[in-house]
Enzyme design. Structure first.
Site, mmCIF file in Angstrom:
data_model
loop_
_atom_site.group_PDB
_atom_site.id
_atom_site.type_symbol
_atom_site.label_atom_id
_atom_site.label_comp_id
_atom_site.label_asym_id
_atom_site.label_seq_id
_atom_site.Cartn_x
_atom_site.Cartn_y
_atom_site.Cartn_z
ATOM 1 N N ASP A 119 -4.170 4.417 -11.910
ATOM 2 C CA ASP A 119 -3.857 3.678 -10.793
ATOM 3 C C ASP A 119 -2.717 2.955 -11.671
ATOM 4 O O ASP A 119 -2.536 2.827 -12.013
ATOM 5 C CB ASP A 119 -5.056 2.898 -10.407
ATOM 6 C CG ASP A 119 -4.841 1.349 -9.741
ATOM 7 O OD1 ASP A 119 -4.151 1.592 -8.786
ATOM 8 O OD2 ASP A 119 -5.891 1.484 -9.189
ATOM 9 N N LYS A 184 8.385 6.946 0.621
ATOM 10 C CA LYS A 184 8.284 7.654 1.854
ATOM 11 C C LYS A 184 7.491 5.906 2.100
ATOM 12 O O LYS A 184 7.766 5.031 1.370
ATOM 13 C CB LYS A 184 7.070 8.419 1.897
ATOM 14 C CG LYS A 184 6.526 7.728 3.239
ATOM 15 C CD LYS A 184 5.205 9.266 3.420
ATOM 16 C CE LYS A 184 5.284 10.547 2.600
ATOM 17 N NZ LYS A 184 4.245 11.521 2.947
#
Length: 335
Positions: A119, A184
């Site tokens: 994570d 992004k």
């Protein structure tokens, strides 16, 4: 032109009496970068986005340690592996190239890439990245992660912004001063807020749109260069960003009072248009041949649904009794 379905799931079209086999998927016909990715062995069409960003910004120059966040299925890790390891082979002497890919999902192995299934919001993941680099910080961090879009643009932009900030947060733990961060972003009305946050940590921030990214998409990429955090800043997962003045009416300001996010289109005009439909046979002297994806998805969530539909089990009571061991591999797909 008349088209008929055949047992293999492909289509055959007859033109002037000659039969031409069409793509197994409509993506073959519709998306030129999807086809090129398969032909060149990339796991997804998104590989071309990073390649075109590199053409404009020279992202890989002098990079020996790179991190790919939200890496699955691995197309950006492929680019890093081919480009950086290729540079390493050309150099007579130099530091060993090390690449770390991080994702919550499993990813098929890649040569020269160390994978971490973890994570990016956990400090333990950042510590493991540094451990793989033998205590050294990264030269480059890239992130092509995106949420499952809902079609509600405001919601999608917000979730993507949170993902970008999570990537920025772990980047502050692992990136060296002067390093580069690429991620992004969904360009929306609040993009200047994200831009102002990024400017705290990087002296140069540019919003870029590769030619392989569809014009119909709000997707773009922030290229953040020369990492230079504020003096005394200590990365903290529980408080990733500094408090700074930001007027809620900032986006309504005009003229020089408004911060303009630099926007750059990447890829020259000779590149293929990602929104255009190209014929399967691009060259008269080269016959089209179907190419399977380089790497099918690993345990995708739609695997059982594909199996039930393929075997006409969706409406049968015994459909739920089909065990995972009885399910075949899902059909190959690509991003």
């Amino acid at each position: 032109m008349a088209a008929t379905l055949v047992g293999t799931g492909r289509r055959r079209a007859r033109t002037n009496g000659s039969e031409v086999r069409m793509g197994r998927s409509s993506k073959d016909k519709r998306d030129i970068y999807y086809r090129l990715a398969k032909e060149e062995g990339w796991r997804a069409r998104s590989a071309f986005k990073l390649l075109q960003l590199d053409q404009e910004f020279n992202l890989f120059t002098g990079v020996n340690r790179a991190v790919d966040l939200c890496a699955a299925p691995g197309s950006w890790s492929q680019v890093l592996s081919r480009k950086l390891r290729g540079q390493e082979e050309k150099a007579e002497k130099g530091e060993e190239v090390k690449i770390v890919a991080v994702d919550l999902q499993a990813m098929a192995p890649l040569p020269g890439v160390t994978q971490i299934q973890g994570d990016i919001t956990k400090v333990s993941t950042a510590q493991e990245i540094i451990r793989h680099f033998e205590g050294q910080p990264a030269d480059l961090v890239v992130c092509d992660g995106a949420p499952d879009v809902t079609g509600l643009h405001d919601v999608d932009e917000y979730i993507q912004a949170q993902l970008l900030l999570a990537a920025l947060n772990i980047t502050t733990h692992v990136l060296k001063p002067g390093g580069t961060f690429v991620a992004k972003i969904f360009r929306g009305k609040d993009v200047t807020l994200l831009y102002s946050q990024l400017k705290i940590f990087f002296s140069g921030v540019t919003c870029a749109k590769p030619r392989s990214s569809r014009n119909s998409s709000i997707e773009a990429f922030v290229v953040c260069q020369n990492y230079s955090p504020p003096e005394g800043y200590v990365p903290n997962m529980s408080n990733p960003l500094l408090d700074h003045s930001y007027d809620v009416d900032f986006n309504q300001l005009d003229g020089p009072n408004r911060v303009i996010v630099p926007f750059l289109a990447c890829g020259d005009l000779s590149a293929f248009d990602s929104d255009r439909t190209y014929p399967l046979q691009l060259h008269a002297d080269k016959q089209y041949q179907y190419t399977p994806p380089a790497q099918p998805p690993i345990c995708p969530p739609y695997q059982q649904a594909c199996h039930l539909r393929k075997n006409n089990l969706l409406s049968r009571e015994d459909a739920l009794s089909v065990g995972p061991s009885q399910r075949p591999e899902p059909p190959a797909e690509s991003n």
